[in-house]
Scaffold this motif. Sequence first.
Motif, PDB file in Angstrom:
ATOM      1  N   LEU A  95       2.698 -20.836 -10.428  1.00  0.00           N
ATOM      2  CA  LEU A  95       2.301 -19.485 -10.067  1.00  0.00           C
ATOM      3  C   LEU A  95       0.904 -19.486  -9.457  1.00  0.00           C
ATOM      4  CD1 LEU A  95       3.475 -17.607 -13.296  1.00  0.00           C
ATOM      5  CD2 LEU A  95       4.826 -18.272 -11.285  1.00  0.00           C
ATOM      6  N   ILE A 146       6.703 -12.619 -11.621  1.00  0.00           N
ATOM      7  CA  ILE A 146       6.842 -13.851 -10.838  1.00  0.00           C
ATOM      8  C   ILE A 146       7.247 -15.018 -11.742  1.00  0.00           C
ATOM      9  CG2 ILE A 146       5.370 -13.076  -8.959  1.00  0.00           C
ATOM     10  CD1 ILE A 146       3.103 -14.723 -10.053  1.00  0.00           C
ATOM     11  N   LYS A 149      10.958 -14.514 -11.815  1.00  0.00           N
ATOM     12  CA  LYS A 149      11.520 -14.887 -10.509  1.00  0.00           C
ATOM     13  C   LYS A 149      11.526 -16.395 -10.327  1.00  0.00           C
ATOM     14  CE  LYS A 149      13.386 -13.577  -6.740  1.00  0.00           C
ATOM     15  NZ  LYS A 149      14.644 -12.823  -6.754  1.00  0.00           N
ATOM     16  N   SER A 150      10.475 -17.048 -10.795  1.00  0.00           N
ATOM     17  CA  SER A 150      10.389 -18.492 -10.690  1.00  0.00           C
ATOM     18  C   SER A 150      11.521 -19.182 -11.445  1.00  0.00           C
ATOM     19  CB  SER A 150       9.040 -18.973 -11.226  1.00  0.00           C
ATOM     20  OG  SER A 150       8.914 -20.368 -11.167  1.00  0.00           O
ATOM     21  N   MET A 172       3.352 -12.700  -5.546  1.00  0.00           N
ATOM     22  CA  MET A 172       4.680 -13.250  -5.304  1.00  0.00           C
ATOM     23  C   MET A 172       4.671 -14.162  -4.078  1.00  0.00           C
ATOM     24  SD  MET A 172       8.216 -11.259  -4.224  1.00  0.00           S
ATOM     25  CE  MET A 172       7.510 -10.903  -2.595  1.00  0.00           C
ATOM     26  N   SER A 175       2.841 -17.382  -4.475  1.00  0.00           N
ATOM     27  CA  SER A 175       3.593 -18.313  -5.322  1.00  0.00           C
ATOM     28  C   SER A 175       4.862 -18.829  -4.652  1.00  0.00           C
ATOM     29  CB  SER A 175       3.957 -17.621  -6.647  1.00  0.00           C
ATOM     30  OG  SER A 175       2.800 -17.185  -7.340  1.00  0.00           O
ATOM     31  N   LEU A 177       7.463 -17.182  -3.562  1.00  0.00           N
ATOM     32  CA  LEU A 177       8.652 -16.519  -4.073  1.00  0.00           C
ATOM     33  C   LEU A 177       8.944 -15.297  -3.213  1.00  0.00           C
ATOM     34  CD1 LEU A 177       7.662 -16.695  -7.855  1.00  0.00           C
ATOM     35  CD2 LEU A 177       9.383 -18.113  -6.713  1.00  0.00           C
TER      36      LEU A 177
END
Length: 300
Positions: A95, A146, A149-150, A172, A175, A177
């Motif tokens: 992140l 995030i 999401k990761s 986001m 990172s 994403l």
Amino acid sequence: MLLLEPQHWTDYELIDSGNYEKLERFGKYVLARPEPQAVWQKTLSEDEWKTMADAVFRREKGKSSQDGNERGEWIQKKGMPDQWFINYDYKEMHLKFRLGLTSFKHVGIFPEQAENWNFIYDTIKSFTVSEPKVLNLFAYTGGASIAAKSAGADVTHVDSVKQVITWSRENMEASNLDNIRWIVEDALKFCRREVKRGKKYNGIILDPPAYGRGPDGERWILEENIAELMSICRELLESENSFLILNLYSMGFSSVIAENLIKSYFPAIKSYQYGELLIPEKSGKRLPLSIYARFKNSKD
């Protein structure tokens, strides 16, 4: 009851605390800012704080707000930027956060929440469903979003402040994403509508403030509204392959209150965690910053 301390930070450390302040390193920059729970004495001298700090937050008299945020300004040394980035890594989760000096003493991240990011990542990875749905309420700059999401989740991020949503989107993208669903709305109003729509989520993250306002002036008071929100979340949460995290920053609340909320609204849950999120410092003191309760229903 568990006392959780983040273990995987390299870009953050609490250097010292006391006299209602804390001295922290974010990346290569050191900040001094207010901390109402640091009621003890500092370990380092005032001269050491002054030498180490790249920026110091100064309160403005009469500028405290109802939600507990302190208004003021940052006094910056030469070369100290208004914005910069730091990283957080855990397993395959990488992140990146854009930090900034705000007039409310915040910088865009709550480092103690890293323990919850790890929990989110590990829990989602343990699920037997593909792309589980996760709802992040009062989501601020999106650390939990995030993290989810990761791990491969379909994330809905709800916050009432448009500028904060923009900040979350930056995190986001930094990172690497994409495809988080952004909702600028009052959290309670949004959840009521989701129930009417028959929506379900595999994960719900709640980080409600003591006081707040929705985008249309909706009033949030933790003591008055948390019971309804927990009841609604019970309807929104899937019974299997699911998790819930409740964070409470109100100084008037104890971790037992968080535990009792889980017991009351999720009585079928027999295994859960509750306690405090702490940040340790070099002197051996530990700074309590949040209380939490959380549980998961997965196969591990």
